[in-house]
Structure formats: structure tokens, C-alpha cells
Motif scaffolding. Sequence first.
Motif, mmCIF file in Angstrom:
data_model
loop_
_atom_site.group_PDB
_atom_site.id
_atom_site.type_symbol
_atom_site.label_atom_id
_atom_site.label_comp_id
_atom_site.label_asym_id
_atom_site.label_seq_id
_atom_site.Cartn_x
_atom_site.Cartn_y
_atom_site.Cartn_z
ATOM 1 N N PRO A 1 0.839 -1.201 0.000
ATOM 2 C CA PRO A 1 0.000 0.000 0.000
ATOM 3 C C PRO A 1 0.873 1.249 0.000
ATOM 4 O O PRO A 1 1.921 1.284 0.651
ATOM 5 N N GLU A 2 0.464 2.265 -0.728
ATOM 6 C CA GLU A 2 1.304 3.446 -0.919
ATOM 7 C C GLU A 2 1.754 4.070 0.398
ATOM 8 O O GLU A 2 2.902 4.517 0.527
ATOM 9 N N ALA A 3 0.871 4.095 1.383
ATOM 10 C CA ALA A 3 1.200 4.731 2.664
ATOM 11 C C ALA A 3 2.233 3.934 3.460
ATOM 12 O O ALA A 3 2.790 4.442 4.433
ATOM 13 N N GLU A 4 2.495 2.687 3.064
ATOM 14 C CA GLU A 4 3.445 1.834 3.776
ATOM 15 C C GLU A 4 4.683 1.529 2.945
ATOM 16 O O GLU A 4 5.550 0.773 3.365
ATOM 17 N N ARG A 5 4.803 2.149 1.787
ATOM 18 C CA ARG A 5 5.815 1.778 0.808
ATOM 19 C C ARG A 5 7.121 2.539 1.043
ATOM 20 O O ARG A 5 7.128 3.757 1.177
ATOM 21 N N VAL A 6 8.237 1.812 1.039
ATOM 22 C CA VAL A 6 9.553 2.415 1.239
ATOM 23 C C VAL A 6 10.191 2.802 -0.092
ATOM 24 O O VAL A 6 10.859 3.834 -0.197
ATOM 25 N N VAL A 7 9.966 1.989 -1.119
ATOM 26 C CA VAL A 7 10.534 2.208 -2.446
ATOM 27 C C VAL A 7 9.466 1.927 -3.490
ATOM 28 O O VAL A 7 8.689 0.978 -3.340
ATOM 29 N N THR A 8 9.442 2.739 -4.529
ATOM 30 C CA THR A 8 8.562 2.488 -5.667
ATOM 31 C C THR A 8 9.405 2.331 -6.916
ATOM 32 O O THR A 8 10.224 3.202 -7.238
ATOM 33 N N ASP A 9 9.236 1.213 -7.605
ATOM 34 C CA ASP A 9 9.955 0.973 -8.858
ATOM 35 C C ASP A 9 8.967 0.442 -9.890
ATOM 36 O O ASP A 9 8.680 -0.756 -9.946
ATOM 37 N N PRO A 10 8.412 1.333 -10.725
ATOM 38 C CA PRO A 10 7.413 0.896 -11.702
ATOM 39 C C PRO A 10 7.976 0.049 -12.830
ATOM 40 O O PRO A 10 7.220 -0.479 -13.644
ATOM 41 N N TYR A 11 9.309 -0.079 -12.881
ATOM 42 C CA TYR A 11 9.934 -0.830 -13.969
ATOM 43 C C TYR A 11 10.391 -2.222 -13.552
ATOM 44 O O TYR A 11 10.779 -3.035 -14.401
ATOM 45 N N ALA A 12 10.357 -2.519 -12.263
ATOM 46 C CA ALA A 12 10.859 -3.804 -11.769
ATOM 47 C C ALA A 12 10.130 -4.988 -12.401
ATOM 48 O O ALA A 12 10.737 -6.030 -12.677
ATOM 49 N N GLU A 13 8.836 -4.830 -12.645
ATOM 50 C CA GLU A 13 8.053 -5.959 -13.145
ATOM 51 C C GLU A 13 8.540 -6.464 -14.502
ATOM 52 O O GLU A 13 8.313 -7.633 -14.857
ATOM 53 N N TYR A 14 9.212 -5.624 -15.260
ATOM 54 C CA TYR A 14 9.676 -6.018 -16.588
ATOM 55 C C TYR A 14 10.851 -6.988 -16.537
ATOM 56 O O TYR A 14 11.264 -7.524 -17.569
ATOM 57 N N PHE A 15 11.395 -7.203 -15.347
ATOM 58 C CA PHE A 15 12.552 -8.086 -15.196
ATOM 59 C C PHE A 15 12.242 -9.323 -14.357
ATOM 60 O O PHE A 15 13.143 -10.109 -14.074
ATOM 61 N N VAL A 16 10.986 -9.484 -13.958
ATOM 62 C CA VAL A 16 10.643 -10.551 -13.017
ATOM 63 C C VAL A 16 9.688 -11.544 -13.662
ATOM 64 O O VAL A 16 8.521 -11.217 -13.927
ATOM 65 N N PRO A 17 10.141 -12.766 -13.939
ATOM 66 C CA PRO A 17 9.223 -13.795 -14.419
ATOM 67 C C PRO A 17 8.110 -14.033 -13.391
ATOM 68 O O PRO A 17 8.362 -14.056 -12.186
ATOM 69 N N GLY A 18 6.900 -14.167 -13.868
ATOM 70 C CA GLY A 18 5.773 -14.370 -12.961
ATOM 71 C C GLY A 18 5.353 -13.107 -12.237
ATOM 72 O O GLY A 18 4.718 -13.172 -11.175
ATOM 73 N N GLY B 55 13.949 -11.237 6.781
ATOM 74 C CA GLY B 55 14.722 -10.005 6.730
ATOM 75 C C GLY B 55 15.399 -9.679 5.416
ATOM 76 O O GLY B 55 15.905 -8.564 5.249
ATOM 77 N N VAL B 56 15.418 -10.607 4.467
ATOM 78 C CA VAL B 56 16.113 -10.332 3.210
ATOM 79 C C VAL B 56 15.421 -9.203 2.440
ATOM 80 O O VAL B 56 16.078 -8.304 1.906
ATOM 81 N N HIS B 57 14.094 -9.252 2.396
ATOM 82 C CA HIS B 57 13.360 -8.190 1.694
ATOM 83 C C HIS B 57 13.665 -6.828 2.307
ATOM 84 O O HIS B 57 13.989 -5.869 1.598
ATOM 85 N N GLN B 58 13.587 -6.743 3.617
ATOM 86 C CA GLN B 58 13.818 -5.467 4.295
ATOM 87 C C GLN B 58 15.249 -4.975 4.082
ATOM 88 O O GLN B 58 15.480 -3.776 3.897
ATOM 89 N N LEU B 59 16.205 -5.889 4.111
ATOM 90 C CA LEU B 59 17.600 -5.518 3.889
ATOM 91 C C LEU B 59 17.786 -4.898 2.505
ATOM 92 O O LEU B 59 18.382 -3.820 2.357
ATOM 93 N N LEU B 60 17.266 -5.568 1.482
ATOM 94 C CA LEU B 60 17.458 -5.088 0.114
ATOM 95 C C LEU B 60 16.724 -3.779 -0.136
ATOM 96 O O LEU B 60 17.240 -2.880 -0.823
ATOM 97 N N ILE B 61 15.526 -3.653 0.412
ATOM 98 C CA ILE B 61 14.748 -2.436 0.187
ATOM 99 C C ILE B 61 15.338 -1.256 0.950
ATOM 100 O O ILE B 61 15.420 -0.134 0.428
ATOM 101 N N ALA B 62 15.781 -1.482 2.175
ATOM 102 C CA ALA B 62 16.423 -0.406 2.939
ATOM 103 C C ALA B 62 17.698 0.050 2.235
ATOM 104 O O ALA B 62 17.983 1.255 2.161
ATOM 105 N N ARG B 63 18.446 -0.891 1.708
ATOM 106 C CA ARG B 63 19.666 -0.544 0.977
ATOM 107 C C ARG B 63 19.341 0.280 -0.264
ATOM 108 O O ARG B 63 19.992 1.303 -0.545
ATOM 109 N N THR B 64 18.325 -0.138 -1.001
ATOM 110 C CA THR B 64 17.922 0.598 -2.197
ATOM 111 C C THR B 64 17.510 2.022 -1.864
ATOM 112 O O THR B 64 17.943 2.979 -2.514
ATOM 113 N N ARG B 65 16.684 2.173 -0.822
ATOM 114 C CA ARG B 65 16.223 3.506 -0.435
ATOM 115 C C ARG B 65 17.409 4.384 -0.006
ATOM 116 O O ARG B 65 17.478 5.579 -0.350
#
Length: 295
Positions: free
Chosen positions: A27-44, A66-76
Motif C-alpha cells: 500500500p502506498e502509505a506503507e511503501r519504502v521504495v517504488t519501482d514501476p519498472y521492476a516488473e519487466y525483469f521478473v518472471p511471474g 529479513g532479506v526483503h527489508q535488507l534489500l529495500i532499505a539498501r535501495t532507499r
Amino acid sequence: MSDKKMPASDKTAMGVAKQRLIETCMPEAERVVTDPYAEYFVPGASVIKCMGGPCNVWLGDKILPGVHQLLIARTRHFDEEVMAAVMAGATQLVMLGAGYDARGWRLPLPKTVKVFEVDQPDVQALKKARLAGVPGLALDAVSFVPVDFAVDSLEAELKRCPGFDPAAKSVFLLEGVTQYISKTATSSTLKSLGKLCGRGSRIVVSYVDQNTYDAPAKVCGSGYPAPEKKVGLLVSLAARVSEPWISGWSQADFAAFLKSTSTFPKVLSDVSIDVLGERYFAPLGRPIPAEELLL
């Protein structure tokens, strides 16, 4: 969205893009990073979008907490460091090993900032093919610099790229790269960058804590389940797709390492995921519990 199988060399880049897609589905109010292009690189990608962000994060935490949080915090954090450097006068953004990130398009960069992506030729070819049909996306907003790191000179290839100015104030990114290459290669890269930038330039670089290999419990929060097994799984997954992790540092060792290169001797900051979690996730009502914390 095609589910075409990608070569093994793309698997880790695709895996990180998957986490950005999952975060974009929050949900937008809970989102740390927005990447509208990520889907073009992800099968499924369509399945992930149907499941939604919260369900995907919950499922991922059941497997590797914690892997998701680690990668997203790093990206942000990298995103914010780029914008801070630009605000301080950087006119070039150079991403080394850019993978499938799309900072050149998704960040609100001034038109005066030139963006360069340096990566393996096959990775860049696939990236451009995947993005070619995206509505409203201008591929020429980013200059692609194909470099086979095993045989090509980073310095020579960047200097050869039209529009690149080796005297300009620049910000260089080395995100999620140093664990895959030798310390000698990292040192050589940093020394090359010293010949490719003007005064006041910055580098933002991530590294893996040496305890990841030597003492996995030390890179996990209190109560993290079976740290040796889970962290070992994380490391082994990279090896299974022919991209093994081979390098790590302690915080003190990495600071000394940077100083030894004489290129970027001053460390402005060195933050871990627990700090970034408090900065990015907690204010959105998504604090990272200690039992799901990877440092």
C-alpha cells in the motif's frame, strides 16, 4: 509480460528486482521504495502483483527472514545518497554493476544530470530489450557502457563513452557488487574511479560483513531463527546461480580499505540495516522485529 527464462548470470539481479516489485505492491502509505519498472525483469510478475506486497513479504520472511527489508532499505539509502550528491552539485551518476535497477528513470533527477550504467554487455542487452516497449520511458536518458570486467578497462570504456566527463563532480554507485568480486578487484575499481571524477565526487558502496561467513549469528538480530542455517542458505543461493559471494569486511577493515586506496579516503557514513530500518520502515508502521533482522 513474458516469462522467458533468464541466463544464470541474471538471477541475482532478477532477485533484487523481484524485491523492488514486491515493495511496489505494498500500500502506498506503507511503501519504502517504488519501482514501476521492476516488473519487466521478473518472471511471474503478474502472480506477484495478484498476491500483493504484504502477502509476498510475509511469505519471504517464512523462508529467509529479513532479506526483503535488507534489500529495500539498501535501495532507499542509495536513492537518498544519489539525491544528496546531486543537491551538492554532482552532475554525473555512474552505476557500476547496475543490474536491473532503473534509477536513471525512476529518480527525479534534474535534466542536467547525466546518467551512465556500466555492466556486462549481455545484461545490458537484455535490460534494453525488456525496457524498449515501456510506454513513456526514454531509453536514451541513460548511457549504457558495456564492460566485460574480466578483460575491459573501466577507465578506458567510460572515457570513450560520449558525454562522459572525467573532470565532472560525480556520484558513483557500487551496490550489491563487492561481495561477488575479489578485494583486489574492488581496490582496482576504486583506484580507476579516482581518475574518472572531479573534486568533491562521492562513491556509495555496499559490502557484506565478514561475520556472514565466520559467525552468522553476529549478523542477525536477537531471536533470529537458526542463523547459521538461514544465513548459510542465503550465501549458498548465490553460489547455486554461479554468482558466489567471496568477499567480506568488518566495518573497521572496510574503512581502512577505503583509506588505503587513496581515492575516497574519507568515510562520510557507514550505516547498517538496523539503523536504516528505524529510518525507513518504522515510521511507516513496519518496524523490523529483531527476530527478522539481518544486519
